[in-house]
Design a protein around this motif. Structure first.
Motif, PDB file in Angstrom:
ATOM      1  N   SER A 125      36.292  49.278  41.599  1.00 44.44           N
ATOM      2  CA  SER A 125      37.598  48.662  41.355  1.00 44.44           C
ATOM      3  C   SER A 125      37.680  47.208  41.794  1.00 44.44           C
ATOM      4  O   SER A 125      38.530  46.465  41.305  1.00 44.44           O
ATOM      5  N   CYS A 126      36.815  46.799  42.730  1.00 45.50           N
ATOM      6  CA  CYS A 126      36.902  45.446  43.281  1.00 45.50           C
ATOM      7  C   CYS A 126      35.623  44.644  43.057  1.00 45.50           C
ATOM      8  O   CYS A 126      35.625  43.644  42.348  1.00 45.50           O
ATOM      9  N   THR A 148      42.106  39.941  36.597  1.00 47.10           N
ATOM     10  CA  THR A 148      41.892  41.307  37.039  1.00 47.10           C
ATOM     11  C   THR A 148      43.255  41.933  37.286  1.00 47.10           C
ATOM     12  O   THR A 148      44.250  41.230  37.481  1.00 47.10           O
ATOM     13  N   SER A 150      45.907  44.271  39.373  1.00 43.79           N
ATOM     14  CA  SER A 150      46.250  44.807  40.689  1.00 43.79           C
ATOM     15  C   SER A 150      47.505  45.669  40.587  1.00 43.79           C
ATOM     16  O   SER A 150      47.879  46.130  39.505  1.00 43.79           O
ATOM     17  N   ALA A 154      49.124  46.840  46.754  1.00 42.00           N
ATOM     18  CA  ALA A 154      48.182  45.992  47.487  1.00 42.00           C
ATOM     19  C   ALA A 154      48.870  45.234  48.607  1.00 42.00           C
ATOM     20  O   ALA A 154      48.223  44.853  49.595  1.00 42.00           O
ATOM     21  N   LYS A 168      42.989  47.453  46.290  1.00 42.75           N
ATOM     22  CA  LYS A 168      43.616  46.409  45.471  1.00 42.75           C
ATOM     23  C   LYS A 168      43.919  45.156  46.297  1.00 42.75           C
ATOM     24  O   LYS A 168      43.904  44.031  45.772  1.00 42.75           O
ATOM     25  N   LEU A 171      40.878  43.289  46.165  1.00 42.60           N
ATOM     26  CA  LEU A 171      40.720  42.700  44.837  1.00 42.60           C
ATOM     27  C   LEU A 171      41.525  41.410  44.713  1.00 42.60           C
ATOM     28  O   LEU A 171      41.027  40.398  44.195  1.00 42.60           O
ATOM     29  N   GLU A 172      42.763  41.420  45.188  1.00 42.84           N
ATOM     30  CA  GLU A 172      43.580  40.214  45.126  1.00 42.84           C
ATOM     31  C   GLU A 172      42.970  39.089  45.958  1.00 42.84           C
ATOM     32  O   GLU A 172      42.952  37.924  45.534  1.00 42.84           O
ATOM     33  N   ALA A 191      44.983  37.364  39.567  1.00 44.02           N
ATOM     34  CA  ALA A 191      45.244  38.802  39.638  1.00 44.02           C
ATOM     35  C   ALA A 191      46.618  39.036  39.017  1.00 44.02           C
ATOM     36  O   ALA A 191      47.572  38.312  39.309  1.00 44.02           O
ATOM     37  N   SER A 193      49.713  41.740  38.515  1.00 42.99           N
ATOM     38  CA  SER A 193      50.251  42.928  39.170  1.00 42.99           C
ATOM     39  C   SER A 193      51.364  43.534  38.313  1.00 42.99           C
ATOM     40  O   SER A 193      52.541  43.193  38.469  1.00 42.99           O
ATOM     41  N   THR A 249      48.675  35.748  42.201  1.00 44.39           N
ATOM     42  CA  THR A 249      48.935  37.147  41.882  1.00 44.39           C
ATOM     43  C   THR A 249      50.287  37.158  41.185  1.00 44.39           C
ATOM     44  O   THR A 249      51.312  36.876  41.803  1.00 44.39           O
TER      45      THR A 249
END
Length: 260
Positions: A125-126, A148, A150, A154, A168, A171-172, A191, A193, A249
């Motif tokens: 996932s990341c 990506t 998210s 997160a 997540k 990931l961010e 990212a 969301s 994000t």
């Protein structure tokens, strides 16, 4: 006197979309939006079983490439970007919409998650986004944009999101660091969301229907977003109109995230 400037949207842009599972996937909404703005598409599918669902969608979108991609396999990652280089010689947009965790770890609390399950969730996932970015960056010869996906879990605790919250969050953070490292090459990284969406991936979360209902009542706009809302946001961010935005994000959730 200012000179009026107009920009093409995504006419001729080369876009790689990873993560379509079916026509309810966020990645499909993004692919459709990119295509509507004139982009050429390369689409991946996770395994032979998923190809049966993805191939008709790729055909309908007029995708130039349909390629297998298990992100845990370096040979398949290499093959995807090598084929893009042979076919197009460049890449303008990368969209990563891939997340997975073992069901037993996903449905239990964080305290009950196994080290193996947590590591697998983090890898798929990341870190898979990092691996893709490493391969995509040399092909973004004129700059580009990477995305990506998210989720609000997160940054705030969302009941039943469990180990995917920390994953997540990583990931961010990865998106921000990639934005910093790739910025000098003219590559922007975001990212996205989205609010709760009815996707196959989300169906694995405990009590997800309750989360959907709660979000629809709490959202200032009083409605849920759909995959095309997410897609059009990404398509806008990939254009020159968003050329000075990077490392964000961005919430596409009808305003749910502002509510206490």
């Amino acid at each position: 006197m200012t000179t009026e400037r107009t920009y093409p949207l995504l006419e001729g842009a080369k876009v790689l979309v990873c993560g379509i599972a079916n026509d309810q996937s966020i990645a499909y909404g993004c692919a459709k939006a990119f295509r509507e703005l004139g982009a050429e598409l390369a689409i991946t599918y996770a395994n032979p079983k998923s190809k049966a669902y993805v191939e008709p969608l790729a055909d309908a979108l007029g995708a130039s490439l349909l390629l297998p991609l298990d992100v845990t396999r370096s040979d398949e990652l290499d093959a995807v970007f090598e084929q893009i280089n042979r076919t197009w010689g460049r890449l303008d947009v990368l969209l990563h919409s891939i997340a997975w965790a073992p069901k037993s770890d996903l449905q239990g609390g964080l305290l009950e998650s196994s080290a193996e399950g947590f590591a697998k969730a983090m890898d798929v996932s990341c870190h898979s986004f990092v691996r893709m970015a490493r391969r995509a960056a040399p092909l973004m010869v004129d700059g580009g944009t990477m995305f990506t996906m998210s989720f609000h879990g997160a940054n705030k605790v969302v009941e039943h999101y469990n180990l995917m919250g920390p994953v997540k969050a990583a990931l961010e953070a990865s998106a921000r660091y990639l934005a910093h490292e790739l910025g000098p090459q003219g590559i922007r990284v975001h990212a996205i969301s989205p609010g709760p969406l009815k996707t196959r991936a989300a169906s694995g979360l405990t009590d997800f229907d309750e989360l959907l209902e709660s979000a629809s009542h709490r959202a200032p706009l009083r409605e849920l977003v759909d995959i095309f809302d997410v897609g059009y946001t990404c398509a806008f961010l990939a254009t020159q109109y968003a050329r000075r935005l990077s490392g964000e994000t961005l919430y596409v959730d009808s305003g749910v995230h502002i509510m206490g």
